[in-house]
Motif scaffolding. Structure first.
Motif, PDB file in Angstrom:
ATOM      1  N   PRO A 321       0.816  -1.234   0.000  1.00  0.00           N
ATOM      2  CA  PRO A 321       0.000   0.000   0.000  1.00  0.00           C
ATOM      3  C   PRO A 321       0.838   1.268   0.000  1.00  0.00           C
ATOM      4  O   PRO A 321       0.547   2.211  -0.748  1.00  0.00           O
ATOM      5  N   ARG A 324       2.540   1.558  -3.480  1.00  0.00           N
ATOM      6  CA  ARG A 324       1.615   2.032  -4.512  1.00  0.00           C
ATOM      7  C   ARG A 324       1.315   3.515  -4.344  1.00  0.00           C
ATOM      8  O   ARG A 324       1.213   4.262  -5.325  1.00  0.00           O
ATOM      9  N   SER A 363      -6.490   9.405 -10.771  1.00  0.00           N
ATOM     10  CA  SER A 363      -7.645   8.582 -10.399  1.00  0.00           C
ATOM     11  C   SER A 363      -7.347   7.680  -9.210  1.00  0.00           C
ATOM     12  O   SER A 363      -8.260   7.174  -8.552  1.00  0.00           O
ATOM     13  N   GLY A 364      -6.043   7.474  -8.948  1.00  0.00           N
ATOM     14  CA  GLY A 364      -5.665   6.638  -7.808  1.00  0.00           C
ATOM     15  C   GLY A 364      -5.510   7.414  -6.519  1.00  0.00           C
ATOM     16  O   GLY A 364      -5.358   6.821  -5.441  1.00  0.00           O
ATOM     17  N   PRO A 366      -7.711   9.171  -4.644  1.00  0.00           N
ATOM     18  CA  PRO A 366      -8.698   8.935  -3.575  1.00  0.00           C
ATOM     19  C   PRO A 366      -8.451   7.644  -2.788  1.00  0.00           C
ATOM     20  O   PRO A 366      -8.936   7.501  -1.659  1.00  0.00           O
ATOM     21  N   ASN A 367      -7.707   6.702  -3.389  1.00  0.00           N
ATOM     22  CA  ASN A 367      -7.464   5.421  -2.714  1.00  0.00           C
ATOM     23  C   ASN A 367      -6.260   5.461  -1.773  1.00  0.00           C
ATOM     24  O   ASN A 367      -5.975   4.471  -1.095  1.00  0.00           O
ATOM     25  N   ILE A 368      -5.546   6.590  -1.747  1.00  0.00           N
ATOM     26  CA  ILE A 368      -4.355   6.697  -0.894  1.00  0.00           C
ATOM     27  C   ILE A 368      -4.778   7.127   0.510  1.00  0.00           C
ATOM     28  O   ILE A 368      -5.374   8.198   0.675  1.00  0.00           O
ATOM     29  N   PRO A 369      -4.506   6.317   1.516  1.00  0.00           N
ATOM     30  CA  PRO A 369      -4.848   6.712   2.887  1.00  0.00           C
ATOM     31  C   PRO A 369      -4.167   8.016   3.277  1.00  0.00           C
ATOM     32  O   PRO A 369      -3.067   8.328   2.821  1.00  0.00           O
TER      33      PRO A 369
END
Length: 413
Positions: A321, A324, A363-364, A366-369
């Motif tokens: 995580p 990425r 686009s990625g 929002p998925n990053i904490p």
């Protein structure tokens, strides 16, 4: 392993010749190597190292070839880790990008000379004092523990530019705060003065000495053949300059490299202690008799562990995580910087390609904490401003068809 004086001479001539070739044809004229140039020469140097292993296999057999390859891979991994520190040193001294490869080549040369001295001293000492294997083994395990402790504490890298040797040089010699090309000395107010170029070389040289204390015990843990130790270390250093420019920008993505190196150094430390037990002559251990348990680690097992740990470390670094998240954030920054610095006559297809790549990476986001955003983005306002400028320039281009004025390239130090 019997190595003739002729083979030693040819080997040394080849290595010195490779260094001389770099000095004469690559760094004499200051420039920043392009990715293609760095990739080609990195492949050439790695290819030479691998071919040398085939020579060892043909002339001395598979056991010694396995020892050489295990040593070469380990030393190469340690050299990549060293590049992180070189990067910090050159950034802290603000070394001009065009002159960085000359500094690197000096560091490689100094490292080769220093480690060669350590190799011959270490080989003579180990032949005379078998109990030193215990010392080397425990030292590597301690080094591995310190690496892990540093990662757990999330400690910042210390400013290597302020090491003892640099402070000593500044104390006794007049120094300048500016570079004069790649000169080591210049004239300031009628006096001869050291430039930062010499200071950065002093810093890297001093750091190389520290690296040798990890590097040499590690390689002796894999082979005690002086010829194999020397060649594995030498070939691992050859091409390090090109590798720096090839993977610069990817270095910070190998976020778990220290963990992998800690495991490898700890494993080699264990291997050394087991070997010391099998060669034991200390009277307070088993009455001075060898201890044959646990069994010694074979060279095949060593190679499997070293390669396996390095592959796993790279995969986890890139696909965890955090890895990425770093890939998305680094990619966005690189794409945005590339777009805002595009020349006005850049083809529309290049603008569309960068815009599409940036949109895919965005686009990625929002998925990053949030914890990774806080950890990996040093200056969030500056980062977001860069993205907004790139986005605004592309929207202007799409709306009007006019190419925006390029910004000055970001100076990479």
């Amino acid at each position: 392993m019997e190595v003739s004086p002729l083979v030693w001479t040819i080997t040394i001539v080849v290595i010195v010749g490779m260094l001389a070739f770099d000095y004469i044809f690559h760094v004499r004229k200051a420039h920043e190597p392009h990715i293609k140039e760095a990739a080609i020469w990195s492949a050439i140097y790695v290819g030479i190292a691998l071919l040398f292993g085939l020579f060892v296999l043909w002339d001395y057999g598979p056991t010694f070839a396995g020892e050489y390859y295990a040593g070469y891979i380990t030393e190469k991994a340690l050299s990549v880790d060293n590049l992180f520190v070189f990067l910090i040193i050159m950034a802290s001294f603000k070394v001009p990008r065009n002159d960085q490869q000359k500094v690197l080549l000096f560091g490689i040369t100094f490292a080769l000379v220093a480690r060669t001295a350590f190799i011959f001293i270490g080989a003579a000492a180990l032949n005379a004092l078998a109990w030193l294997f215990y010392i080397f083994g425990f030292f590597l395990i301690l080094t591995a523990i310190n690496l892990i402790r540093g990662e757990l504490k999330d400690e910042d890298e210390e400013d290597e530019a302020n090491n003892f040797m640099v402070r000593l040089a500044k104390r006794f010699m007049h120094t300048t705060d500016y570079y004069d090309g790649d000169k080591l000395f210049t004239i300031e107010n009628g006096k001869r003065a050291m430039t930062p170029m010499l200071l950065v070389m002093v810093a890297i040289g001093g750091t190389d000495l520290l690296f040798a204390f990890d590097s040499i015990p590690a390689i002796f843990g894999l082979t005690q053949e002086t010829y194999l130790v020397f060649t594995a270390v030498a070939f691992s250093l050859m091409g390090l300059r090109q590798l720096y420019f090839l993977i610069d920008g990817l270095l910070d993505r190998l976020i778990y490299l220290s963990w992998g190196l800690a495991i490898i150094l700890g494993f080699i430390g264990y291997k050394l202690i087991v070997h010391a037990l099998h060669e034991n002559d200390l009277p307070f251990i088993n009455g001075g008799h060898p201890v044959h348990f646990p069994p010694e680690v074979t060279i095949g097992q060593s190679l499997s562990v070293i390669v396996g740990v390095l592959v796993l470390t790279v995969l986890i670094s890139l696909y965890s995580p955090k890895g990425r998240a770093l890939r998305v954030l680094s990619g966005l920054r690189n794409v945005a910087e590339a777009y805002v610095t595009l020349p006005k006559d850049a083809p529309a297809s290049e603008r569309e390609r960068l815009a599409a790549k940036g949109a895919k990476l965005a686009s990625g986001m929002p998925n990053i904490p949030q914890k990774y955003r806080d950890e990996l983005i040093e200056e969030e306002d500056e980062f977001r401003d860069l993205l907004d400028r790139a986005r605004g320039k592309h929207e202007h281009f799409e709306r009007t068809g006019e190419a925006p004025e390029p910004e000055a390239p970001v100076t990479k130090e």
